[in-house]
Design a protein around this motif. Structure first.
Motif, PDB file in Angstrom:
ATOM      1  N   ARG A  11      34.829 -24.822 -56.725  1.00 57.13           N
ATOM      2  CA  ARG A  11      33.210 -23.669 -57.320  1.00 57.13           C
ATOM      3  C   ARG A  11      33.874 -23.302 -55.389  1.00 57.13           C
ATOM      4  O   ARG A  11      32.646 -22.506 -55.072  1.00 57.13           O
ATOM      5  N   TYR A 255      26.673 -34.157 -70.112  1.00 52.39           N
ATOM      6  CA  TYR A 255      25.505 -34.450 -69.286  1.00 52.39           C
ATOM      7  C   TYR A 255      27.025 -35.222 -68.493  1.00 52.39           C
ATOM      8  O   TYR A 255      28.345 -35.519 -68.600  1.00 52.39           O
ATOM      9  N   ASN A 257      29.238 -37.302 -64.235  1.00 52.26           N
ATOM     10  CA  ASN A 257      29.881 -36.628 -63.109  1.00 52.26           C
ATOM     11  C   ASN A 257      31.182 -36.325 -62.876  1.00 52.26           C
ATOM     12  O   ASN A 257      32.354 -37.090 -62.942  1.00 52.26           O
ATOM     13  N   ASP A 259      34.256 -32.192 -62.699  1.00 50.54           N
ATOM     14  CA  ASP A 259      34.301 -30.850 -61.745  1.00 50.54           C
ATOM     15  C   ASP A 259      33.589 -29.783 -62.941  1.00 50.54           C
ATOM     16  O   ASP A 259      32.968 -29.026 -62.994  1.00 50.54           O
ATOM     17  N   LYS A 275      25.070 -22.512 -71.130  1.00 55.55           N
ATOM     18  CA  LYS A 275      24.230 -23.986 -71.197  1.00 55.55           C
ATOM     19  C   LYS A 275      24.746 -24.602 -70.004  1.00 55.55           C
ATOM     20  O   LYS A 275      24.341 -25.457 -69.370  1.00 55.55           O
ATOM     21  N   LEU A 276      26.133 -24.493 -69.315  1.00 55.64           N
ATOM     22  CA  LEU A 276      26.817 -25.097 -68.027  1.00 55.64           C
ATOM     23  C   LEU A 276      26.639 -24.393 -67.115  1.00 55.64           C
ATOM     24  O   LEU A 276      27.445 -25.157 -66.056  1.00 55.64           O
ATOM     25  N   ASP A 278      25.383 -23.705 -63.962  1.00 51.85           N
ATOM     26  CA  ASP A 278      25.018 -23.537 -63.064  1.00 51.85           C
ATOM     27  C   ASP A 278      25.936 -25.210 -62.509  1.00 51.85           C
ATOM     28  O   ASP A 278      25.028 -25.762 -61.749  1.00 51.85           O
ATOM     29  N   ARG A 279      26.696 -26.129 -63.676  1.00 54.78           N
ATOM     30  CA  ARG A 279      26.455 -27.660 -63.526  1.00 54.78           C
ATOM     31  C   ARG A 279      27.813 -27.796 -62.877  1.00 54.78           C
ATOM     32  O   ARG A 279      28.054 -28.377 -62.456  1.00 54.78           O
ATOM     33  N   TYR A 280      28.593 -26.872 -63.676  1.00 58.19           N
ATOM     34  CA  TYR A 280      29.909 -27.027 -63.876  1.00 58.19           C
ATOM     35  C   TYR A 280      30.678 -25.715 -64.035  1.00 58.19           C
ATOM     36  O   TYR A 280      30.738 -25.184 -64.002  1.00 58.19           O
ATOM     37  N   VAL A 311      29.912 -17.348 -61.773  1.00 63.75           N
ATOM     38  CA  VAL A 311      30.133 -18.823 -61.948  1.00 63.75           C
ATOM     39  C   VAL A 311      31.229 -19.237 -61.545  1.00 63.75           C
ATOM     40  O   VAL A 311      32.650 -18.598 -61.840  1.00 63.75           O
TER      41      VAL A 311
END
Ligand code: CP3
Length: 343
Positions: A11, A255, A257, A259, A275-276, A278-280, A311
């Motif tokens: 990112r 869920y 760990n 990228d 759904k995702l 903000d995390r991936y 994003v």
């Protein structure tokens, strides 16, 4: 020199959104068909590091993608575990003696012994490290334990997965025993790919959709996450892409760990973003058949670019490119991705 593809996986700011295509080294390229004919057949090509490296690089030169994916196949893993792999012309992969019993699982070669037999893959990676332009990333890959197990249990591709599912519901411990043994090999195999020089890992769970959503974590995702966690702990600088195909109902439960989440073409990018995002970082997801029409390709690329504002994103197809796609249309797709996202 930094690699735009690796930066995008983490990112970081990039001059445009990088693009590659699943199954980008393959039959739609006449240059691939020529090298395959020289090698004799597909498996010989996988086993020949010099030729495998050559076809890995072809889509960079011909189509202009931002990353190369190692030329190999997910099924070399069960092959080196002792199951004899064949490719039947016009039909696909075949294992003539599929796994039915615990004794067969015990007889499979496991762990480091199996992973160490994949020397031709590591040699291909080493050659590619010398040959690839410095700013292009090399993606290494594996099949998810579940996707590998489907071939090991069914013996070939299947529409119904009924043999695997019979095991899933009537003898789940046996299925877990296969998944465990494969997972241990995959961890070490991917570690050796990293040591040989790959820049990025992608885990393909092509047959994720065969599992009902409530059981997906138990029989597939948890093993994929375990592999990602094993690699992340030792090699945090290597990005990991997870590609579970066809499980939009599981997005809420994702869920682990890693990228990048690879979005298949049946899942709206807007839903994956919600759904995702903000995390991936999200990879994908043009419907591969849109490549048959340049106009439809442009429309779709523009729509994805618009949706993915704000994003992390990597352009790709939502599954593999098909063999009868004109090369010029693939080139058009790549150019359009790079055009619309130029900052
Ligand atoms: O550019 C690349 O992606 C090349 C490397 C690559 C291949 N297979 C080469 C290949 C990769 C990453 C794969 C992954 C793979 N293999 C998957 C997961 C990705 C996906 O598409 O879902 C799966 C399920 C396989 C198993 C497999 N290999 C099947 C079912 C088949 C036969 C069907 C088909 O597509 O032909 C293969 C053969 C295969 N693997 C070919 C190639 C280029 C075609 C062989 C040929 O040249 O005739």
């Amino acid at each position: 020199m930094s690699k735009i593809f690796v930066d995008a996986c983490f990112r970081k700011e990039t001059p445009y959104t990088p693009v590659w295509m699943m199954r980008q080294a393959g039959r739609y390229l006449p240059q691939y068909l020529k090298v395959r004919a020289e090698a004799g057949n597909f498996l010989n090509l996988c086993h020949n590091p010099k030729k495998a490296a050559e076809v890995t690089i072809q889509p960079l030169d011909i189509v202009g993608v931002d990353a190369a994916i190692l030329f190999s196949d997910i099924l070399v893993i069960p092959n080196e575990m002792g199951m004899h792999l064949e490719f039947i012309k016009g039909e696909g992969p075949l294992f003539r003696d599929p796994i039915k019993t615990e004794a067969q699982i015990d007889a499979l070669i496991g762990g480091d012994e199996a992973a160490s037999k994949l020397t031709y893959v590591f040699e291909t990676i080493e050659l590619l490290k010398q040959q690839l332009p410095e700013d292009k990333a090399l993606i290494g890959f594996t099949g998810a334990p579940w996707t590998l197990a489907t071939y090991m249990i069914e013996g070939q591709g299947t529409k119904t997965y009924n043999i695997c599912k019979k095991m899933m519901y009537s003898n789940p411990a046996l299925l877990h025993k296969i998944l465990r043994k494969v997972t241990e090999v995959v961890k070490l195999y991917m570690e050796k790919q990293i040591q040989a020089g790959i820049d990025v890992v992608q885990i393909f769970d092509s047959w994720a959709a065969a599992i009902e959503p409530g059981l997906y974590d138990e029989f597939s995702w948890s093993y994929m996450v375990e592999i990602a966690e094993y690699l992340k702990e030792k090699y945090p600088h290597i990005p990991i892409i997870m590609f579970p195909k066809g499980i939009p109902a599981f997005l809420d439960k994702v869920y682990g760990n890693f990228d990048v989440f690879g979005v298949d073409w049946g899942t709206p990018m807007s839903l994956a973003k919600e759904k995702l995002g903000d995390r991936y970082v999200l990879q994908g997801n043009m419907e591969p058949c849109r490549l048959y029409s340049k106009e439809e390709t442009t429309k779709c690329v523009e729509k994805i670019q618009e949706t993915m504002q704000g994003v992390g994103h990597i352009f790709n197809l939502g599954h593999g490119i098909l063999p009868d796609v004109p090369v010029e249309n693939a080139i058009h797709f790549v150019k359009e991705c790079q055009r619309v996202s130029k900052k």
